[in-house]
Design a protein around this motif. Structure first.
Motif, PDB file in Angstrom:
ATOM      1  N   GLY A 277       3.160   3.417  -8.166  1.00 27.58           N
ATOM      2  CA  GLY A 277       2.333   2.261  -7.862  1.00 27.58           C
ATOM      3  C   GLY A 277       2.983   0.921  -8.171  1.00 27.58           C
ATOM      4  O   GLY A 277       2.429  -0.124  -7.822  1.00 27.58           O
TER       5      GLY A 277
ATOM      6  N   SER B  69       3.818  -1.100  -4.957  1.00 25.93           N
ATOM      7  CA  SER B  69       2.614  -1.660  -4.333  1.00 25.93           C
ATOM      8  C   SER B  69       2.094  -2.859  -5.105  1.00 25.93           C
ATOM      9  O   SER B  69       1.692  -3.865  -4.503  1.00 25.93           O
ATOM     10  CB  SER B  69       1.530  -0.582  -4.233  1.00 25.93           C
ATOM     11  OG  SER B  69       1.947   0.450  -3.377  1.00 25.93           O
ATOM     12  N   ARG B  70       2.107  -2.774  -6.434  1.00 28.80           N
ATOM     13  CA  ARG B  70       1.667  -3.918  -7.246  1.00 28.80           C
ATOM     14  C   ARG B  70       2.599  -5.115  -7.041  1.00 28.80           C
ATOM     15  O   ARG B  70       2.150  -6.256  -6.927  1.00 28.80           O
ATOM     16  CB  ARG B  70       1.606  -3.533  -8.727  1.00 28.80           C
ATOM     17  CG  ARG B  70       0.349  -2.781  -9.102  1.00 28.80           C
ATOM     18  CD  ARG B  70       0.267  -2.535 -10.604  1.00 28.80           C
ATOM     19  NE  ARG B  70       1.207  -1.513 -11.038  1.00 28.80           N
ATOM     20  CZ  ARG B  70       1.013  -0.200 -10.888  1.00 28.80           C
ATOM     21  NH1 ARG B  70      -0.084   0.248 -10.305  1.00 28.80           N
ATOM     22  NH2 ARG B  70       1.908   0.657 -11.328  1.00 28.80           N
TER      23      ARG B  70
ATOM     24  N   LEU C 141       4.500  -5.762  -4.368  1.00 30.00           N
ATOM     25  CA  LEU C 141       4.313  -6.303  -3.027  1.00 30.00           C
ATOM     26  C   LEU C 141       3.032  -7.131  -2.957  1.00 30.00           C
ATOM     27  O   LEU C 141       3.024  -8.224  -2.384  1.00 30.00           O
ATOM     28  CB  LEU C 141       4.303  -5.185  -1.986  1.00 30.00           C
ATOM     29  CG  LEU C 141       4.161  -5.638  -0.535  1.00 30.00           C
ATOM     30  CD1 LEU C 141       5.277  -6.609  -0.129  1.00 30.00           C
ATOM     31  CD2 LEU C 141       4.136  -4.429   0.392  1.00 30.00           C
ATOM     32  N   ALA C 142       1.950  -6.650  -3.549  1.00 32.12           N
ATOM     33  CA  ALA C 142       0.687  -7.400  -3.540  1.00 32.12           C
ATOM     34  C   ALA C 142       0.849  -8.739  -4.263  1.00 32.12           C
ATOM     35  O   ALA C 142       0.389  -9.778  -3.773  1.00 32.12           O
ATOM     36  CB  ALA C 142      -0.427  -6.576  -4.192  1.00 32.12           C
TER      37      ALA C 142
ATOM     38  N   PHE D 296       7.205   2.843   3.165  1.00 33.27           N
ATOM     39  CA  PHE D 296       6.433   2.023   2.244  1.00 33.27           C
ATOM     40  C   PHE D 296       5.942   0.741   2.924  1.00 33.27           C
ATOM     41  O   PHE D 296       4.757   0.397   2.847  1.00 33.27           O
ATOM     42  CB  PHE D 296       7.282   1.692   1.007  1.00 33.27           C
ATOM     43  CG  PHE D 296       6.691   0.627   0.118  1.00 33.27           C
ATOM     44  CD1 PHE D 296       5.581   0.897  -0.664  1.00 33.27           C
ATOM     45  CD2 PHE D 296       7.252  -0.636   0.062  1.00 33.27           C
ATOM     46  CE1 PHE D 296       5.026  -0.080  -1.482  1.00 33.27           C
ATOM     47  CE2 PHE D 296       6.712  -1.622  -0.751  1.00 33.27           C
ATOM     48  CZ  PHE D 296       5.601  -1.340  -1.522  1.00 33.27           C
TER      49      PHE D 296
ATOM     50  N   GLU E  63       3.313   1.500   5.656  1.00 31.48           N
ATOM     51  CA  GLU E  63       2.008   1.814   5.063  1.00 31.48           C
ATOM     52  C   GLU E  63       1.347   0.578   4.468  1.00 31.48           C
ATOM     53  O   GLU E  63       0.134   0.544   4.284  1.00 31.48           O
ATOM     54  CB  GLU E  63       2.161   2.897   3.990  1.00 31.48           C
ATOM     55  CG  GLU E  63       2.521   4.254   4.563  1.00 31.48           C
ATOM     56  CD  GLU E  63       2.889   5.287   3.501  1.00 31.48           C
ATOM     57  OE1 GLU E  63       2.961   4.927   2.291  1.00 31.48           O
ATOM     58  OE2 GLU E  63       3.132   6.440   3.886  1.00 31.48           O
ATOM     59  N   SER E  64       2.145  -0.454   4.193  1.00 32.62           N
ATOM     60  CA  SER E  64       1.634  -1.702   3.616  1.00 32.62           C
ATOM     61  C   SER E  64       1.293  -2.741   4.676  1.00 32.62           C
ATOM     62  O   SER E  64       0.893  -3.852   4.344  1.00 32.62           O
ATOM     63  CB  SER E  64       2.663  -2.280   2.640  1.00 32.62           C
ATOM     64  OG  SER E  64       2.922  -1.366   1.598  1.00 32.62           O
TER      65      SER E  64
END
Length: 168
Positions: free
Chosen positions: A102, A105-106, A108-109, A137, A140-141
């Protein structure tokens, strides 16, 4: 007996002076794990001292407005980083041993949040040919290839990068 945390002790924060050693380590480890075959040995030629100096400079004296380095932490251990510039995700790497946890993802956010705060409406990033995991990745984002390519000379062989983008 397995130990479980009631709350996750993971976070993303702006990089601070002193993070450059861990950021450099993550980048070198990630590039060697992911790109050694594609770059044809160029990862063995990385000048770690120069990389560390450049990360120190990026953290302590960004080249202009809209540039920032963010780091992912697991507890107090730095496990990944992202670098942004105006409208761009310049880099995003996670320690190979920490992938699929994760952190990417964190990062990128947080990077997209930073870009929005700086007024960006779109984000672009570049993906080295053959980096299927990064393509998956990013796809999916919500990012996708936009048809733009560039060739890079690594000193060992030329490689191709493809631009990915999304409206944010």
């Amino acid at each position: 007996m397995a130990l479980f945390r009631e709350t996750a002790d993971v976070s993303v924060r702006p990089a601070v002076p002193g993070d450059e050693d861990a950021v450099t380590r993550v980048q070198v480890d990630a590039w060697r794990a992911t790109h050694a075959g594609t770059l044809g040995g160029a990862t063995d030629l990385l000048d770690v001292d120069v990389m560390r100096t450049r990360w120190h400079d990026a953290i302590t004296a960004p080249p202009g407005p809209g540039f920032a380095v963010l780091v992912a932490l697991d507890g107090n251990r730095l496990v990944g980083f992202a670098a942004v510039g105006p409208g761009q995700l310049l880099a995003l790497e996670v320690d190979p041993a920490e992938r699929r946890s994760g952190h990417g993802s964190r990062l990128l956010a947080a990077a997209v949040d930073r870009l929005r705060t700086d007024g960006a409406e779109d984000v672009v990033t570049w993906v080295l040919e053959g980096d299927v995991a990064r393509e998956r990745f990013l796809g999916e984002s919500g990012l996708g290839p936009d048809g733009t390519e560039r060739a890079l000379a690594t000193g060992v062989r030329d490689v191709v990068e493809r631009r990915w983008s999304a409206t944010i």
